[in-house]
Design a protein around this motif. Structure first.
Motif, PDB file in Angstrom:
ATOM      1  N   ASP A 155       1.154  -1.116   0.464  1.00 28.50           N
ATOM      2  CA  ASP A 155       0.119   0.204   0.136  1.00 28.50           C
ATOM      3  C   ASP A 155       1.124   1.290   0.133  1.00 28.50           C
ATOM      4  OD1 ASP A 155      -2.474  -1.590   0.105  1.00 28.50           O
ATOM      5  OD2 ASP A 155      -2.473  -1.285   2.019  1.00 28.50           O
ATOM      6  N   ALA A 156       1.959   1.265   0.765  1.00 26.18           N
ATOM      7  CA  ALA A 156       2.685   2.285   0.727  1.00 26.18           C
ATOM      8  C   ALA A 156       3.642   3.221  -0.639  1.00 26.18           C
ATOM      9  CB  ALA A 156       4.076   2.143   2.036  1.00 26.18           C
ATOM     10  N   ILE A 157       4.097   1.748  -1.547  1.00 27.69           N
ATOM     11  CA  ILE A 157       4.028   2.006  -2.421  1.00 27.69           C
ATOM     12  C   ILE A 157       2.527   2.424  -3.513  1.00 27.69           C
ATOM     13  CG2 ILE A 157       4.873   1.162  -4.876  1.00 27.69           C
ATOM     14  CD1 ILE A 157       6.370  -1.183  -2.889  1.00 27.69           C
ATOM     15  N   ALA A 158       2.063   1.794  -3.656  1.00 27.25           N
ATOM     16  CA  ALA A 158       0.822   2.751  -4.161  1.00 27.25           C
ATOM     17  C   ALA A 158       0.574   3.828  -3.954  1.00 27.25           C
ATOM     18  CB  ALA A 158      -0.363   1.589  -3.449  1.00 27.25           C
ATOM     19  N   MET A 159       0.362   4.320  -3.200  1.00 24.03           N
ATOM     20  CA  MET A 159       0.195   5.170  -2.486  1.00 24.03           C
ATOM     21  C   MET A 159       0.668   6.826  -2.906  1.00 24.03           C
ATOM     22  SD  MET A 159      -1.173   5.282   1.484  1.00 24.03           S
ATOM     23  CE  MET A 159      -2.889   4.163   1.894  1.00 24.03           C
ATOM     24  N   GLY A 160       2.154   6.179  -3.240  1.00 19.82           N
ATOM     25  CA  GLY A 160       3.449   7.068  -3.642  1.00 19.82           C
ATOM     26  C   GLY A 160       3.086   6.890  -4.976  1.00 19.82           C
ATOM     27  N   ALA A 161       2.773   6.284  -5.413  1.00 20.07           N
ATOM     28  CA  ALA A 161       2.796   6.228  -7.268  1.00 20.07           C
ATOM     29  C   ALA A 161       1.382   6.780  -7.342  1.00 20.07           C
ATOM     30  CB  ALA A 161       2.508   4.792  -7.424  1.00 20.07           C
ATOM     31  N   MET A 162       0.475   6.899  -6.665  1.00 23.47           N
ATOM     32  CA  MET A 162      -0.951   7.240  -6.902  1.00 23.47           C
ATOM     33  C   MET A 162      -0.421   9.451  -7.184  1.00 23.47           C
ATOM     34  SD  MET A 162      -5.123   6.632  -5.097  1.00 23.47           S
ATOM     35  CE  MET A 162      -4.389   6.236  -3.141  1.00 23.47           C
ATOM     36  N   LYS A 163       0.173   9.581  -6.186  1.00 20.57           N
ATOM     37  CA  LYS A 163       0.308  10.671  -5.059  1.00 20.57           C
ATOM     38  C   LYS A 163       1.038  11.375  -6.905  1.00 20.57           C
ATOM     39  CE  LYS A 163       2.860  13.836  -2.590  1.00 20.57           C
ATOM     40  NZ  LYS A 163       2.023  15.520  -2.637  1.00 20.57           N
ATOM     41  N   ALA A 164       1.983  10.620  -7.204  1.00 18.97           N
ATOM     42  CA  ALA A 164       3.091  11.237  -8.603  1.00 18.97           C
ATOM     43  C   ALA A 164       1.809  11.645  -9.547  1.00 18.97           C
ATOM     44  CB  ALA A 164       3.745  10.405  -8.696  1.00 18.97           C
ATOM     45  N   LEU A 165       1.258  10.700  -9.719  1.00 19.76           N
ATOM     46  CA  LEU A 165      -0.147  10.293 -11.533  1.00 19.76           C
ATOM     47  C   LEU A 165      -1.083  11.280 -10.763  1.00 19.76           C
ATOM     48  CD1 LEU A 165      -0.986   6.663 -11.055  1.00 19.76           C
ATOM     49  CD2 LEU A 165       0.539   7.653 -12.835  1.00 19.76           C
TER      50      LEU A 165
END
Length: 347
Positions: A262-272
């Motif tokens: 989830d941490a990886i997903a949230m980092g990617a989601m912020k960038a997107l």
């Protein structure tokens, strides 16, 4: 006139006053649930009335036990992951509560700080009666040394048929397969994978990602496998550096991400989102773990839930059985997919 000193009561005295055996009194004072609640309350009240306290040092010398369990978090030397990682905090809390319930203290360490010879440091020195190792890292040699030393320990990770020690973990491969199948059912065609497959659990999640693509007749695209650390920060940076190029690829726009945490997903989601990508309309995302904040971010994150309550308790019970000399098999806990806003499209 010299006042006579009050007699210092021993455990045997407390047991006699309570009408129980010394072993029962000892367990009751440690609040061991094996002893019924009424007996525990009676023994503890007698001890309190007489200001009796267990001499931990004497008990350790007598039993040659420390009544302490060491919990070691395996970190890759290059990782930015810390003990503040939400998933780690979640499972550590369960382990700590369960150890306390069983009358043990917890000694917390990380592989960045502990000695290379774990048997000598923890067992020969009587620092701990057993070890719980969280994660297998990049196949850490110290875990194999523990197995060769025949000392009681258990690992949280992904089981392998060649291992001679118990491993407790989630069904990582099936969880990843469920996540990617869900993305494909939402109409997604090009799904990126974010995670470091050098780690055993993440490797299994990558295999589940492959399984889902293969069964759907889709080609695996190596350039969509992005090696990211366990942190949101690294995923944020890597997404900016690599995945933005795929959003308008000639092979077809990237339209989904399966993140190994989830941490990886949230980092990617912020960038997107900063890049102007609409989630999930343009790009759908699913994570793995179901950390507490995943349900409260915007959009809320679809994820694969690991049962940390069952996992933490099973780690403790498995280790205590190992300390008692029993052979305990590895166990794989079921997972389930939680579909939230980040992946649900209106088809």
């Amino acid at each position: 006139m010299v006042k006579e000193c009050a007699k210092v009561l021993t455990l045997a005295d407390i047991a006699r006053l309570a009408g129980v055996s010394e072993s029962t009194a000892s367990r009751a004072l440690r609040d061991n649930p094996v002893i019924n609640a009424a007996t525990r309350q009676k023994v503890q009240q007698i001890a309190a009335d007489h200001q009796f306290k267990v001499n931990a040092t004497a008990r350790s010398l007598r039993t040659q036990k420390s009544h302490t369990i060491a919990v070691i978090i395996l970190f890759d030397a290059k990782t930015q992951q810390t003990l503040t990682d939400p998933f780690l905090l979640d499972i550590l809390g369960v382990i700590a509560d369960e150890l306390t319930r069983q009358g043990y203290d917890m000694l917390l360490s990380t592989s960045k700080t502990t000695d290379k010879d774990w048997r000598s440091y923890y067992f020969d020195s009587k620092r701990a009666d057993g070890l719980i190792v969280i994660g297998q890292g990049e196949h850490d040699e110290r875990v194999l040394q523990l197995a060769d030393a025949a000392v009681p320990f258990v690992v949280w990770g992904a089981a392998d048929s060649d291992e001679t020690y118990p491993v407790i973990g989630s069904d990582n491969r099936q969880g990843a397969k469920l996540a990617v199948e869900h993305l494909l059912k939402q109409g997604c065609k090009r799904v990126a994978f974010l995670g470091d497959i050098r780690h055993t659990e993440i490797e299994m999640r990558y295999l589940g990602y492959q399984d889902a693509l293969s069964q759907a007749g889709l080609q695996l695209e190596p350039k969509l496998q992005l090696n990211t650390d366990f942190t949101a920060q690294d995923a944020y940076i890597k997404t900016q550096q690599v995945l933005f190029n795929e959003l308008s690829s000639s092979a077809g726009s990237l339209d989904a991400i399966f993140a190994a945490s989830d941490a990886i997903a949230m980092g990617a989601m912020k960038a997107l989102l900063e890049y102007g990508v609409q989630i999930p309309q343009q790009l759908a995302i699913v994570g793995f773990d179901d950390i507490a904040m995943s349900a409260y971010c915007t959009p809320s994150l679809s994820t694969v839930k690991q049962d940390t309550q069952a996992g933490g308790k099973l780690l403790v019970s498995t280790l205590l059985q190992r300390i008692a000399g029993k052979t305990v098999p590895s166990a794989q806990l079921p997972v389930r997919l939680l579909c939230r806003q980040s992946s649900l499209r209106l088809l």
